[in-house]
Scaffold this motif. Structure first.
Motif, PDB file in Angstrom:
ATOM      1  N   ASP A 242     -27.102 -31.799  -1.429  1.00 26.67           N
ATOM      2  CA  ASP A 242     -28.319 -31.429  -1.666  1.00 26.67           C
ATOM      3  C   ASP A 242     -29.599 -31.050  -0.920  1.00 26.67           C
ATOM      4  N   ILE A 243     -29.318 -29.953  -0.279  1.00 27.09           N
ATOM      5  CA  ILE A 243     -30.468 -30.000   0.438  1.00 27.09           C
ATOM      6  C   ILE A 243     -31.004 -28.329   0.165  1.00 27.09           C
ATOM      7  N   GLU A 244     -32.448 -28.322   0.837  1.00 26.11           N
ATOM      8  CA  GLU A 244     -32.969 -26.683   0.392  1.00 26.11           C
ATOM      9  C   GLU A 244     -33.030 -25.087   1.495  1.00 26.11           C
ATOM     10  N   VAL A 245     -32.113 -24.543   1.594  1.00 26.01           N
ATOM     11  CA  VAL A 245     -31.141 -23.135   2.878  1.00 26.01           C
ATOM     12  C   VAL A 245     -31.780 -22.385   2.082  1.00 26.01           C
ATOM     13  N   GLU A 246     -32.076 -21.638   3.339  1.00 29.83           N
ATOM     14  CA  GLU A 246     -32.628 -20.140   2.750  1.00 29.83           C
ATOM     15  C   GLU A 246     -31.714 -19.149   2.377  1.00 29.83           C
ATOM     16  N   SER A 247     -31.004 -19.751   3.754  1.00 30.38           N
ATOM     17  CA  SER A 247     -29.233 -18.744   4.052  1.00 30.38           C
ATOM     18  C   SER A 247     -28.638 -19.293   5.713  1.00 30.38           C
ATOM     19  N   ILE A 248     -27.231 -18.246   5.212  1.00 30.63           N
ATOM     20  CA  ILE A 248     -26.163 -18.657   6.244  1.00 30.63           C
ATOM     21  C   ILE A 248     -26.236 -17.191   6.405  1.00 30.63           C
ATOM     22  N   GLU A 249     -26.072 -17.351   7.615  1.00 29.45           N
ATOM     23  CA  GLU A 249     -24.684 -16.515   8.645  1.00 29.45           C
ATOM     24  C   GLU A 249     -23.886 -17.161   9.263  1.00 29.45           C
ATOM     25  N   ALA A 250     -22.337 -16.459   9.660  1.00 29.80           N
ATOM     26  CA  ALA A 250     -21.181 -16.734  10.170  1.00 29.80           C
ATOM     27  C   ALA A 250     -20.750 -15.318  10.982  1.00 29.80           C
ATOM     28  N   ASP A 251     -20.213 -15.463  11.939  1.00 31.39           N
ATOM     29  CA  ASP A 251     -19.792 -14.981  12.206  1.00 31.39           C
ATOM     30  C   ASP A 251     -18.344 -15.355  13.408  1.00 31.39           C
ATOM     31  N   GLU A 252     -17.668 -14.331  14.529  1.00 29.72           N
ATOM     32  CA  GLU A 252     -17.342 -15.365  15.243  1.00 29.72           C
ATOM     33  C   GLU A 252     -17.120 -16.189  15.814  1.00 29.72           C
ATOM     34  N   ASP A 253     -18.301 -16.782  16.371  1.00 27.58           N
ATOM     35  CA  ASP A 253     -19.435 -17.529  17.573  1.00 27.58           C
ATOM     36  C   ASP A 253     -19.402 -18.795  16.805  1.00 27.58           C
ATOM     37  N   GLY A 254     -19.602 -18.999  14.785  1.00 29.59           N
ATOM     38  CA  GLY A 254     -20.558 -19.722  14.367  1.00 29.59           C
ATOM     39  C   GLY A 254     -21.447 -20.362  13.586  1.00 29.59           C
ATOM     40  N   VAL A 255     -21.932 -20.733  12.593  1.00 28.07           N
ATOM     41  CA  VAL A 255     -22.893 -20.505  11.854  1.00 28.07           C
ATOM     42  C   VAL A 255     -24.427 -20.962  12.587  1.00 28.07           C
ATOM     43  N   THR A 256     -25.317 -19.771  11.452  1.00 34.13           N
ATOM     44  CA  THR A 256     -26.666 -20.026  11.172  1.00 34.13           C
ATOM     45  C   THR A 256     -27.207 -20.291  10.393  1.00 34.13           C
ATOM     46  N   VAL A 257     -28.322 -21.241  10.143  1.00 35.27           N
ATOM     47  CA  VAL A 257     -28.882 -21.963   9.258  1.00 35.27           C
ATOM     48  C   VAL A 257     -30.241 -21.231   8.986  1.00 35.27           C
ATOM     49  N   TYR A 258     -31.129 -21.175   8.138  1.00 33.35           N
ATOM     50  CA  TYR A 258     -32.243 -20.658   8.116  1.00 33.35           C
ATOM     51  C   TYR A 258     -32.458 -21.308   6.872  1.00 33.35           C
ATOM     52  N   GLY A 259     -33.904 -22.543   7.227  1.00 35.45           N
ATOM     53  CA  GLY A 259     -34.607 -22.977   6.136  1.00 35.45           C
ATOM     54  C   GLY A 259     -36.274 -22.615   6.558  1.00 35.45           C
ATOM     55  N   SER A 260     -36.930 -24.067   4.913  1.00 34.89           N
ATOM     56  CA  SER A 260     -37.920 -23.756   5.519  1.00 34.89           C
ATOM     57  C   SER A 260     -38.580 -23.767   6.594  1.00 34.89           C
ATOM     58  N   VAL A 261     -40.051 -23.918   7.008  1.00 37.87           N
ATOM     59  CA  VAL A 261     -40.270 -25.199   8.215  1.00 37.87           C
ATOM     60  C   VAL A 261     -40.601 -26.582   7.554  1.00 37.87           C
ATOM     61  N   SER A 262     -41.025 -26.736   6.615  1.00 40.05           N
ATOM     62  CA  SER A 262     -40.898 -28.527   5.834  1.00 40.05           C
ATOM     63  C   SER A 262     -39.642 -28.465   5.841  1.00 40.05           C
ATOM     64  N   ASP A 263     -38.534 -28.321   5.201  1.00 36.74           N
ATOM     65  CA  ASP A 263     -37.210 -28.878   5.384  1.00 36.74           C
ATOM     66  C   ASP A 263     -36.467 -28.544   6.709  1.00 36.74           C
ATOM     67  N   TYR A 264     -37.725 -28.713   8.268  1.00 39.42           N
ATOM     68  CA  TYR A 264     -36.187 -28.688   9.167  1.00 39.42           C
ATOM     69  C   TYR A 264     -35.974 -30.116   9.430  1.00 39.42           C
ATOM     70  N   SER A 265     -36.430 -31.351   8.672  1.00 36.63           N
ATOM     71  CA  SER A 265     -36.170 -32.699   9.580  1.00 36.63           C
ATOM     72  C   SER A 265     -34.893 -32.321   8.015  1.00 36.63           C
TER      73      SER A 265
END
Length: 240
Positions: free
Chosen positions: A154-177
């Motif tokens: 139940d964590i907040e992320v802003e977006s998730i992008e994927a391609d053949e190499d893996g996945v990138t997760v973007y979130g707010s600065v406050s949700d880093y930890s």
């Protein structure tokens, strides 16, 4: 692997002089973070910087000395300052610095822009074209695996992008930890290619002219060579 792999802060050349600058910069960052608490488990910012420093192969004794310096109540103090500018080919730059002399730093940064036909902007002229985000780029995982972690924890992320190499997760600065902890607990051997808080451009500029590319490379190199510069971000993509 998404925007984080196309447009990232400039990596410093691994020469002896560059390593010395990296060690010095991380020593200052660790020191400043440790002034708010020397226990990394209680001071998450200190923990983040220590882990980042280790990835850059900063020796443990440098980290230890910086923490001991903060523990001893040193009067040394540094200010975080951010400069924004316009680079070759209409590229945009954000330059983050940690300095004990703002007048010296702005003079040196401005000189880098001037000597490459670029221009230092006023505060707010560029930053609105970037998002300040937590970015986690992960190799050898699928988007479904990451979505499962996000949903189960139940964590907040802003977006998730994927391609053949893996996945990138973007979130707010406050949700880093929260995001980082959930990912590590779900996958102990997780391989972070990127694990930091950074400025991510909302638009990109392709550099195709050799003159622009040469000036761009010179600008980034000059900035990297400044002791006060901590991170450099831009929105350039260089054409092959």
């Amino acid at each position: 692997m998404g925007r984080a792999f196309e447009v990232r802060k400039q990596a410093m050349a691994k020469t002896a002089a560059a390593k010395t600058r990296v060690y010095s910069k991380y020593g200052r960052e660790v020191y400043m973070a440790a002034k708010n608490g020397i226990d990394p488990d209680a001071n998450l910012e200190l923990k983040r910087i220590i882990e980042k420093a280790k990835k850059e192969q900063v020796p443990g004794d440098i980290i230890k000395r910086a923490i001991e310096k903060a523990k001893g109540g040193s009067e040394d103090n540094y200010s975080e300052v951010r400069y924004e500018g316009f680079g070759p080919g209409n590229t945009l730059f954000i330059v983050e610095c940690l300095t004990d002399n703002v007048n010296r730093t702005i003079s040196e940064v401005r000189n880098c822009f001037t000597k490459t036909g670029s221009k230092l902007g006023v505060s707010g002229s560029v930053v609105h074209m970037f998002n300040h985000q937590s970015v986690f780029a992960i190799k050898d995982v699928t988007e479904d695996e990451i979505l499962e972690v996000v949903i189960e924890n139940d964590i907040e992320v802003e977006s998730i992008e994927a391609d053949e190499d893996g996945v990138t997760v973007y979130g707010s600065v406050s949700d880093y930890s929260n995001i980082r902890t959930a990912l590590l607990e779900a996958k102990k051997d997780i391989d972070f290619v990127t694990d930091e808080i950074m400025w991510v451009p909302t638009t990109e500029v392709k550099l195709a002219e050799q003159d622009d590319i040469d000036k761009f490379n010179r600008l980034t190199q000059m900035l990297d060579e400044l002791d006060d510069v901590k991170d450099v971000y831009n929105n350039a993509i260089i054409e092959d």
